[in-house]
Scaffold this motif. Structure first.
Motif, PDB file in Angstrom:
ATOM      1  N   TRP B  22      -3.411 -61.908 -37.932  1.00 44.29           N
ATOM      2  CA  TRP B  22      -4.203 -62.871 -38.688  1.00 44.29           C
ATOM      3  C   TRP B  22      -5.482 -63.225 -37.936  1.00 44.29           C
ATOM      4  O   TRP B  22      -6.564 -63.243 -38.490  1.00 44.29           O
ATOM      5  N   PHE B  23      -5.319 -63.469 -36.636  1.00 41.53           N
ATOM      6  CA  PHE B  23      -6.476 -63.973 -35.899  1.00 41.53           C
ATOM      7  C   PHE B  23      -7.340 -62.861 -35.319  1.00 41.53           C
ATOM      8  O   PHE B  23      -8.522 -63.055 -35.092  1.00 41.53           O
ATOM      9  N   LEU B  24      -6.728 -61.697 -35.089  1.00 41.15           N
ATOM     10  CA  LEU B  24      -7.507 -60.628 -34.455  1.00 41.15           C
ATOM     11  C   LEU B  24      -8.047 -59.614 -35.455  1.00 41.15           C
ATOM     12  O   LEU B  24      -8.678 -58.640 -35.067  1.00 41.15           O
ATOM     13  N   ALA B  25      -7.753 -59.861 -36.746  1.00 36.79           N
ATOM     14  CA  ALA B  25      -8.241 -58.902 -37.752  1.00 36.79           C
ATOM     15  C   ALA B  25      -9.756 -58.816 -37.657  1.00 36.79           C
ATOM     16  O   ALA B  25     -10.429 -59.826 -37.497  1.00 36.79           O
ATOM     17  N   PRO B  26     -10.308 -57.592 -37.755  1.00 40.72           N
ATOM     18  CA  PRO B  26     -11.751 -57.432 -37.619  1.00 40.72           C
ATOM     19  C   PRO B  26     -12.500 -58.276 -38.646  1.00 40.72           C
ATOM     20  O   PRO B  26     -12.146 -58.288 -39.822  1.00 40.72           O
ATOM     21  N   LYS B  27     -13.493 -58.989 -38.192  1.00 43.85           N
ATOM     22  CA  LYS B  27     -14.265 -59.843 -39.099  1.00 43.85           C
ATOM     23  C   LYS B  27     -15.101 -58.973 -40.030  1.00 43.85           C
ATOM     24  O   LYS B  27     -15.290 -57.789 -39.786  1.00 43.85           O
ATOM     25  N   GLY B  28     -15.582 -59.598 -41.063  1.00 42.96           N
ATOM     26  CA  GLY B  28     -16.392 -58.837 -42.004  1.00 42.96           C
ATOM     27  C   GLY B  28     -15.766 -58.893 -43.379  1.00 42.96           C
ATOM     28  O   GLY B  28     -14.828 -59.656 -43.605  1.00 42.96           O
ATOM     29  N   GLU B  29     -16.270 -58.045 -44.263  1.00 40.72           N
ATOM     30  CA  GLU B  29     -15.818 -58.183 -45.647  1.00 40.72           C
ATOM     31  C   GLU B  29     -14.412 -57.627 -45.865  1.00 40.72           C
ATOM     32  O   GLU B  29     -13.814 -57.861 -46.903  1.00 40.72           O
ATOM     33  N   ASN B  30     -13.905 -56.893 -44.883  1.00 44.91           N
ATOM     34  CA  ASN B  30     -12.559 -56.346 -45.050  1.00 44.91           C
ATOM     35  C   ASN B  30     -11.494 -57.148 -44.322  1.00 44.91           C
ATOM     36  O   ASN B  30     -10.359 -56.691 -44.182  1.00 44.91           O
ATOM     37  N   GLN B  31     -11.858 -58.331 -43.864  1.00 42.04           N
ATOM     38  CA  GLN B  31     -10.910 -59.118 -43.083  1.00 42.04           C
ATOM     39  C   GLN B  31      -9.633 -59.418 -43.877  1.00 42.04           C
ATOM     40  O   GLN B  31      -8.522 -59.269 -43.363  1.00 42.04           O
ATOM     41  N   THR B  32      -9.810 -59.801 -45.130  1.00 48.77           N
ATOM     42  CA  THR B  32      -8.649 -60.115 -45.973  1.00 48.77           C
ATOM     43  C   THR B  32      -7.723 -58.914 -46.083  1.00 48.77           C
ATOM     44  O   THR B  32      -6.503 -59.056 -46.016  1.00 48.77           O
ATOM     45  N   ILE B  33      -8.309 -57.746 -46.260  1.00 50.62           N
ATOM     46  CA  ILE B  33      -7.490 -56.544 -46.434  1.00 50.62           C
ATOM     47  C   ILE B  33      -6.712 -56.256 -45.157  1.00 50.62           C
ATOM     48  O   ILE B  33      -5.512 -55.973 -45.202  1.00 50.62           O
ATOM     49  N   TRP B  34      -7.392 -56.375 -44.010  1.00 51.46           N
ATOM     50  CA  TRP B  34      -6.699 -56.158 -42.737  1.00 51.46           C
ATOM     51  C   TRP B  34      -5.529 -57.119 -42.587  1.00 51.46           C
ATOM     52  O   TRP B  34      -4.406 -56.698 -42.295  1.00 51.46           O
ATOM     53  N   ARG B  35      -5.816 -58.388 -42.804  1.00 50.65           N
ATOM     54  CA  ARG B  35      -4.783 -59.402 -42.616  1.00 50.65           C
ATOM     55  C   ARG B  35      -3.593 -59.137 -43.519  1.00 50.65           C
ATOM     56  O   ARG B  35      -2.452 -59.049 -43.063  1.00 50.65           O
ATOM     57  N   SER B  36      -3.868 -59.005 -44.809  1.00 49.89           N
ATOM     58  CA  SER B  36      -2.763 -58.882 -45.765  1.00 49.89           C
ATOM     59  C   SER B  36      -1.973 -57.614 -45.499  1.00 49.89           C
ATOM     60  O   SER B  36      -0.747 -57.616 -45.507  1.00 49.89           O
ATOM     61  N   THR B  37      -2.674 -56.518 -45.207  1.00 49.46           N
ATOM     62  CA  THR B  37      -1.971 -55.252 -45.014  1.00 49.46           C
ATOM     63  C   THR B  37      -1.083 -55.303 -43.772  1.00 49.46           C
ATOM     64  O   THR B  37       0.091 -54.922 -43.819  1.00 49.46           O
ATOM     65  N   LEU B  38      -1.635 -55.823 -42.675  1.00 45.42           N
ATOM     66  CA  LEU B  38      -0.850 -55.838 -41.437  1.00 45.42           C
ATOM     67  C   LEU B  38       0.343 -56.783 -41.552  1.00 45.42           C
ATOM     68  O   LEU B  38       1.473 -56.435 -41.199  1.00 45.42           O
ATOM     69  N   VAL B  39       0.096 -57.988 -42.086  1.00 44.60           N
ATOM     70  CA  VAL B  39       1.178 -58.968 -42.178  1.00 44.60           C
ATOM     71  C   VAL B  39       2.266 -58.477 -43.119  1.00 44.60           C
ATOM     72  O   VAL B  39       3.456 -58.490 -42.782  1.00 44.60           O
ATOM     73  N   LEU B  40       1.857 -58.010 -44.295  1.00 45.06           N
ATOM     74  CA  LEU B  40       2.855 -57.553 -45.262  1.00 45.06           C
ATOM     75  C   LEU B  40       3.630 -56.353 -44.732  1.00 45.06           C
ATOM     76  O   LEU B  40       4.843 -56.269 -44.912  1.00 45.06           O
ATOM     77  N   SER B  41       2.933 -55.435 -44.073  1.00 45.05           N
ATOM     78  CA  SER B  41       3.634 -54.266 -43.517  1.00 45.05           C
ATOM     79  C   SER B  41       4.671 -54.725 -42.507  1.00 45.05           C
ATOM     80  O   SER B  41       5.829 -54.290 -42.545  1.00 45.05           O
ATOM     81  N   ALA B  42       4.263 -55.620 -41.610  1.00 44.40           N
ATOM     82  CA  ALA B  42       5.187 -56.073 -40.569  1.00 44.40           C
ATOM     83  C   ALA B  42       6.399 -56.734 -41.204  1.00 44.40           C
ATOM     84  O   ALA B  42       7.550 -56.449 -40.839  1.00 44.40           O
ATOM     85  N   VAL B  43       6.151 -57.599 -42.195  1.00 43.34           N
ATOM     86  CA  VAL B  43       7.268 -58.328 -42.802  1.00 43.34           C
ATOM     87  C   VAL B  43       8.188 -57.366 -43.540  1.00 43.34           C
ATOM     88  O   VAL B  43       9.417 -57.430 -43.394  1.00 43.34           O
ATOM     89  N   SER B  44       7.619 -56.424 -44.328  1.00 45.39           N
ATOM     90  CA  SER B  44       8.520 -55.557 -45.085  1.00 45.39           C
ATOM     91  C   SER B  44       9.277 -54.602 -44.168  1.00 45.39           C
ATOM     92  O   SER B  44      10.439 -54.296 -44.418  1.00 45.39           O
ATOM     93  N   MET B  45       8.626 -54.149 -43.108  1.00 43.85           N
ATOM     94  CA  MET B  45       9.342 -53.267 -42.180  1.00 43.85           C
ATOM     95  C   MET B  45      10.443 -54.036 -41.452  1.00 43.85           C
ATOM     96  O   MET B  45      11.546 -53.519 -41.253  1.00 43.85           O
TER      97      MET B  45
END
Lengths: 854, 77
Positions: B22-45
Motif C-alpha cells: 500500500w505504502f510502497l506502491a509506485p506513485k503516479g497514475e497507476n498507483q491504484t492498480i499497483w495497490r489493488s493488484t498486490l493486496v488482492l493477490s496476497a490475500v487470495s493466495m
C-alpha cells in the motif's frame, strides 16, 4: 473545483464543455483536438440529414480523393508493387495545412488520370495481343482442318447432291475422292466460319447450331492447349478453336450471329494455304511488336505506381484524418451572425487544462485575435463513462465492458478482476507445469509486443495476443495453485517432508501421520497415486470452492455498500445491502464457518466422529431446532444458534422486500406535500440542446438492458440527487424490488452452488493430465536401450503437443470461460449497476486503430 | 501444537506485505492498480494456502496404497 486524480477505481470525472471557435480556424482546432483525443463531441445537428450539413461539400471532395487512393492501392496490388509501410515513417501524423490538402487532392487527380490512361492503353494493347494470339491459334488449327477437308470435297459434294446421303459419311469413308483435292470450296458455294469460343460453352454451342440449322453444317474443333488470359480481370480461360462449314450465305450469316451471341470471337482465315502461311507470319511479327510496346507501357506504369507507393500510406492517413475532422465539424452548430462555430463536448475534467493550452496554441499559430472560448456547463445529463487504460489494464477492462457499460463514477469491477479473474482461472487450471507454459507464452508475446502489434494476426491468436497480460497473470497464478495442488504435469512435487509415513516398513497399504506435523505448503505429495486420493481431494476441493465462492461473493457484495455511500443513497444501504448481507452471511457465512470449524477441531483426539455438514445444512432448514438424529453436535448450543441464524435470514426477507419502495414513496409524498415538483427541468442550462431527443436516443441505445430496470435505476438515482423529473410510480418500484428480492435470495443459493465449478473443472483438469501422462510418458519409460530412446523421443513430442493443445489451449479456454461467468454473473450481479454511456472521444489514434492503414 | 500457529503467522506476514504494498506502491497514475493488484493477490493466495493447510490440519482419512514394494516404494511412478 479541484479535480482529484483519475484512477481505475471509478470512471474519470467528466465535464460538459462548450467551445466557441472562430470559423476561420475551425478545421485547425478540431484537428488539434483529434490529435489529443479526449473530447466526445455531441451532435448538435441531429435533426439535419447528412446532406444538409455545412461541410458536406468538403467531405464529398475528400471521399473522392480517398477513392483515388484506394484505386492506386488496388492497382498496386494488381501489379504486385509493395507499399512502403506506415511504420517506416518517422512522423506521419503531423497535421497538414488546408493548402497542402488541396495540393494533395490535385496531385491525386492528375495521378489518377495518368494511371487510368496508362492502364487503358495497357489493357487495349493486351486485348489486341490476346486477339492476335487467338487468331494465330485459329490459323494454325484451321489449317489442319482445311488440309483434311480438302481431301473430302468430293465426298461433301456428293452428300450435297444426294439428299439421302448421310451428312457425316465423310468420317466413315475417309480418304476417298482425292482427285478433286484442288477444287475450292467456293466453287461449291460452301462457306465457313472460324473462331474461338470458351470451352465450357462448346456443348451449348453445338446443340444450338444443330437445332437451328437442322444439322446442315460440318463442324470441326480442337482445344487450345494453353489457357487464354482475359486482360480485364486477369482470369484464365481455356478456349477451343472451331471451324464450321456450311452451305449458303444465309446459313453462314446465321452461324456468325449465333457464335457471336455465345461469346465466340470470329477470325478470318484464308482457305489458300499460301495466303494462310503469310497471315501467320504477319500475325507473328505483329505479336512481337506488340510485346515490346506492352513491356514499355508496363514498365512506365510500374514506375509510376512505385513512386506513388512510397507516399501512399501517409496520404491515406492524412485524408482519413481530414475527413474525420470535417465529419466532426458537421456536428457543430454555426452562428451566422458572429461567424463562430459552437461545439459541445464531454471531456475528462482533468484534461481541460490540456485542451485549453492546445486551443491557445492553435490560436497563436493562426495569429487570430479572437480567442477560442471554453465554457464548462452544468447539466443534469449523465456523463459518459471513461477509463484511461494502459496496456496492462486494457484486457481486463474489455472483459468487464463486454458485459455492460459501467455507470458513471460507479465502482469499476475491472480493478479487482485484474486479480480475481486470473485467480479463479488458476483454481480451475491449477498445474505448475501448464502454468509455466502459459507464463512463457505470455512473456514471449509481451517481449515481441511491438513486432506482433504491426502484424496481421489470425482471429484466435489475435485474441490471445490481445489478452496477453491476462495470460501473464493466469500463468503466475496457475503456477501458484499448481504448487498448492502439488501438481506439475500431473506429477507430484515433493518439496517438503511428507506428513504421512507408510506403515509396515514402507509396504503400506496404510499410512500413519507423523506426530504433530502438518504439511506446510499445499497438498501433501504422498496423496499422489494413492487409492483413496480422490476421496480426499474431492472433499478438499469442494470445500475450497465453497469458501472461495463465499469470499468472492462477500467481497463483491461490499462494493454495493461502497456504491451506495458514494451515490449518497442511504436507502440502498439499509434497504438492500444490510438485509442482503445478513441473509447471505447467516446461511452461507455460517456454512463457511462450519467448514473451517470442522477442520480446526481435532476429532480423533476427542474420540468423536464429526457430523456431516451437508446433512447439518439440510436439517437446519427442514427441522429447525433439531440436529441430525444420532450425531454429535458440531459445538455446544448448535441447534439454538442455527434457529437464531435462520430467523435472522427470514426477517431480512420482508425488509429487503418493503423497506426501499415504501421509503421512496414516503420521500416522494413528502416532497409533493411541500410543493416541489420537477426541479430537475429548470436546472438544465445547455443552450443548444434538444432534451427530448437526447432522452429518446439514450433510451433507444440502452434497450438491451431491459427497460423497466432502467427506469427504476434512473428514478432512484434522481431522487438521490434531488432531481425528480421522472414520473414516480410506486407499482413499478415495488415490482422491481420484489424481483430483486426473489432474485437475490435464490441467487445466494444458486451462485454458491455455481462456485462448485471450481472444483469440477480443477478435478477434470487434473484427471485429464494424469490420463495423458499414463497413456504416453509412463509407457515410454518402460522401454530401455536404443528403442527406448527413440520411443521416448517420439512419445515425448506427442505428449508435449497434446499437453499444449488439449490441456493448455482447450482446457485453458474452458477454464477462462468459467472464470468469466463467475465474474459476470456471480460477482457482478451483487453490485454492478451498469447503465452508463460509453465515452467515444474524437481521436485520430482510435480512428486509425479501428481502420488501420498498413 | 506449534503448527496451529502457522495461519496466524501467515496472516501477519500477509498483513505486513499488504501494508508495504500500500505504502510502497509506485506513485503516479497507476498507483491504484499497483495497490489493488498486490493486496488482492496476497490475500487470495493466502486464502488458498490457508484453506489447504486447514484441510490437512486434522485429516479424517489417511492415504492408502496397495502397489507399494518397500522402503522407497512410495516414489515409484
Amino acid at each position: 473545483m479541484a479535480p482529484h486524480k483519475d484512477t481505475m477505481f471509478r470512471s474519470a470525472d467528466m465535464s460538459l464543455t462548450q467551445l466557441y471557435i472562430a470559423n476561420e480556424i475551425g478545421r485547425e482546432v478540431v484537428s488539434a483536438l483529434g490529435e489529443l483525443g479526449v473530447m466526445d463531441f455531441r451532435d448538435l445537428n441531429a435533426e439535419t440529414s447528412a446532406f444538409q450539413r455545412t461541410f458536406t461539400q468538403e467531405i464529398r471532395r475528400l471521399d473522392n480523393v480517398e477513392r483515388q487512393l484506394r484505386y492506386f492501392h488496388s492497382q498496386m496490388e494488381k501489379a504486385g508493387i509493395p507499399i512502403r509501410s506506415i511504420y517506416d515513417f518517422n512522423n506521419p501524423f503531423t497535421s497538414p495545412s488546408a493548402s497542402e490538402i488541396d495540393e494533395l487532392a490535385d496531385k491525386c487527380q492528375s495521378l489518377e488520370n495518368r494511371i487510368s490512361s496508362l492502364n487503358e492503353s495497357y489493357e487495349t494493347l493486351k486485348r489486341r495481343e490476346v486477339e492476335l494470339t487467338e487468331w494465330r491459334w485459329v490459323l494454325r488449327e484451321a489449317g489442319g482442318f482445311f488440309d483434311r477437308a480438302r481431301g473430302q470435297t468430293e465426298e461433301i459434294r456428293h452428300s450435297l447432291d444426294n439428299d439421302d446421303a448421310p451428312l457425316l459419311q465423310d468420317i466413315e469413308h475417309h480418304g476417298q475422292g482425292e482427285g478433286a483435292a484442288d477444287r475450292s470450296f467456293s466453287v461449291m458455294n460452301i462457306g465457313f466460319v472460324a473462331g474461338v469460343i470458351p470451352r465450357e460453352r462448346i456443348a451449348a454451342f453445338e446443340r444450338i447450331l444443330w437445332r437451328t440449322l437442322r444439322g446442315n453444317l460440318y463442324m470441326n474443333q480442337s482445344e487450345i492447349p494453353e489457357p487464354i488470359i482475359n486482360p480485364e480481370n486477369n482470369e484464365q480461360i481455356s478456349k477451343n478453336v472451331f471451324i464450321i462449314f456450311a452451305h449458303g450465305k444465309e446459313i453462314i450469316a446465321k452461324i456468325r450471329k449465333i457464335s457471336e451471341s455465345l461469346g465466340a470471337d470470329l477470325y478470318s482465315v484464308d482457305e489458300n494455304s499460301e495466303l494462310r502461311r503469310d497471315q501467320i507470319r504477319e500475325v507473328n511479327t505483329r505479336l512481337s511488336d506488340l510485346a515490346s510496346v506492352l513491356r514499355n507501357t508496363k514498365s512506365t506504369l510500374d514506375a509510376e505506381l512505385t513512386a506513388i507507393g512510397r507516399n501512399l500510406a501517409p496520404w491515406m492517413v492524412i485524408i482519413k484524418k481530414e475527413k474525420a475532422t470535417y465529419q466532426t465539424l458537421n456536428r457543430f452548430s454555426y452562428d451566422h451572425q458572429r461567424k463562430t462555430l459552437i461545439a459541445e463536448a464531454w471531456a475528462p475534467t482533468n484534461s481541460l487544462g490540456l485542451i485549453k493550452s492546445t486551443l491557445s496554441d492553435v490560436n497563436d499559430r493562426a495569429g487570430l485575435s479572437v480567442p477560442t472560448i471554453v465554457n464548462q456547463i452544468k447539466t443534469t445529463k449523465t456523463p459518459p463513462t471513461y477509463f484511461k487504460t494502459n496496456r496492462f489494464t486494457l484486457g481486463f477492462q474489455t472483459i468487464i465492458d463486454a458485459y455492460g457499460t459501467i455507470k458513471y463514477r460507479e465502482v469499476n469491477p475491472a480493478l479487482p478482476a485484474i486479480v480475481t479473474f486470473p485467480f479463479m482461472f488458476a483454481v480451475m487450471f491449477g498445474d505448475a507445469g501448464h502454468g509455466t507454459i502459459l507464463l512463457l507464452a505470455a512473456v514471449a508475446m509481451i517481449y515481441y509486443e511491438r513486432k506482433l502489434e504491426r502484424k496481421k494476426l489470425d482471429e484466435l491468436f489475435g485474441m490471445i495476443f490481445y489478452g496477453r497480460y491476462i495470460v501473464l497473470m493466469m500463468g503466475i497464478f496457475s503456477i501458484y495453485t499448481g504448487l498448492i495442488y502439488c501438481d506439475a504435469f500431473s506429477l507430484e512435487l515433493p518439496f517438503f517432508k511428507s506428513m504421512w509415513k507408510w506403515d509396515n516398513d514402507g509396504k503400506g497399504p496404510t499410512a500413519s501421520r507423523v506426530d504433530g506435523y502438518t504439511y506446510p505448503f499445499g497438498l501433501d505429495w504422498r496423496w499422489h497415486g494413492t487409492d483413496n486420493d480422490l476421496l480426499f481431494s474431492n472433499s478438499y476441493k469442494m470445500k475450497l470452492s465453497i469458501l472461495l465462492g463465499w469470499a468472492h461473493m462477500t467481497f463483491s457484495l461490499i462494493w454495493s455498500l461502497v456504491n451506495a455511500r458514494y451515490f449518497k443513497t442511504p436507502i440502498d444501504i439499509w434497504g438492500n445491502f444490510v438485509p442482503g448481507m445478513i441473509f447471505f452471511q447467516s446461511i452461507f457465512g455460517y456454512l463457511a464457518f462450519s467448514i473451517v470449524y470442522k477442520w480446526v477441531v481435532d476429532w480423533q483426539a476427542a474420540g468423536q466422529s464429526p457430523p456431516s455438514l451437508l446433512n447439518m445444512l439440510i436439517y437446519m432448514f427442514l427441522q429447525p431446532g433439531t440436529l441430525e438424529p444420532g450425531t454429535q453436535p458440531l459445538y455446544r448450543g448448535q441447534a439454538t444458534v442455527q434457529v437464531i441464524l435462520l430467523l435472522m435470514a427470514l426477517v431480512c426477507v420482508p425488509i429487503l422486500l418493503f423497506l426501499k419502495p415504501f421509503y421512496l414513496r414516503y420521500e416522494h409524498n413528502k416532497a409533493r406535500a411541500l410543493g416541489y415538483r420537477g426541479i430537475g427541468e429548470t436546472s438544465r442550462v445547455s443552450a443548444l440542446d434538444n432534451d427530448e431527443d437526447e432522452g429518446r436516443a439514450l433510451n433507444g441505445g440502452r434497450e438491451s438492458f431491459g427497460d423497466d430496470d432502467d427506469g427504476i435505476a434512473m428514478i432512484t438515482q434522481d431522487i438521490g440527487h434531488g432531481e425528480d423529473h421522472e414520473e414516480f410510480e410506486f407499482g413499478e418500484i415495488m415490482i422491481h424490488q420484489v424481483i430483486h428480492t426473489i432474485e437475490f435470495c435464490l441467487n445466494c443459493v444458486s451462485h454458491t452452488a455455481s462456485y462448485l465449478r471450481l472444483w469440477a473443472l480443477s478435478l477434470a483438469h487434473q484427471r485429464l493430465s494424469i490420463v495423458l501422462w499414463d497413456m504416453t510418458m509412463r509407457i515410454a519409460f518402460g522401454f530401455t536401450g536404443l528403442t527406448g530412446a527413440i520411443i521416448m523421443t517420439v512419445i515425448f513430442y506427442g505428449w508435449f503437443v497434446l499437453t499444449v493443445f488439449v490441456l493448455c489451449i482447450m482446457e485453458g479456454t474452458s477454464a477462462m470461460l468459467h472464470s468469466l461467468r463467475l465474474h459476470w454473473v456471480e460477482a457482478m450481479s451483487k453490485h454492478f449497476m451498469g447503465d452508463g454511456v460509453p465515452f467515444q472521444p474524437f481521436s485520430f489514434k482510435t480512428l486509425l486503430e479501428e481502420d488501420p492503414v498498413e | 501444537m506449534a503448527n496451529g500457529w502457522a495461519p496466524f503467522i501467515g496472516a501477519i506476514v500477509v498483513a505486513v506485505f499488504c501494508a508495504a504494498a500500500w505504502f510502497l506502491a509506485p506513485k503516479g497514475e497507476n498507483q491504484t492498480i499497483w495497490r489493488s493488484t498486490l493486496v488482492l493477490s496476497a490475500v487470495s493466495m493466502y486464502l488458498m494456502w490457508l484453506i489447504t493447510f486447514l484441510a490437512q490440519l486434522h485429516p479424517l482419512i489417511s492415504p492408502v496404497r496397495y502397489d507399494l514394494r518397500g522402503e522407497h516404494g512410495g516414489a515409484s511412478l
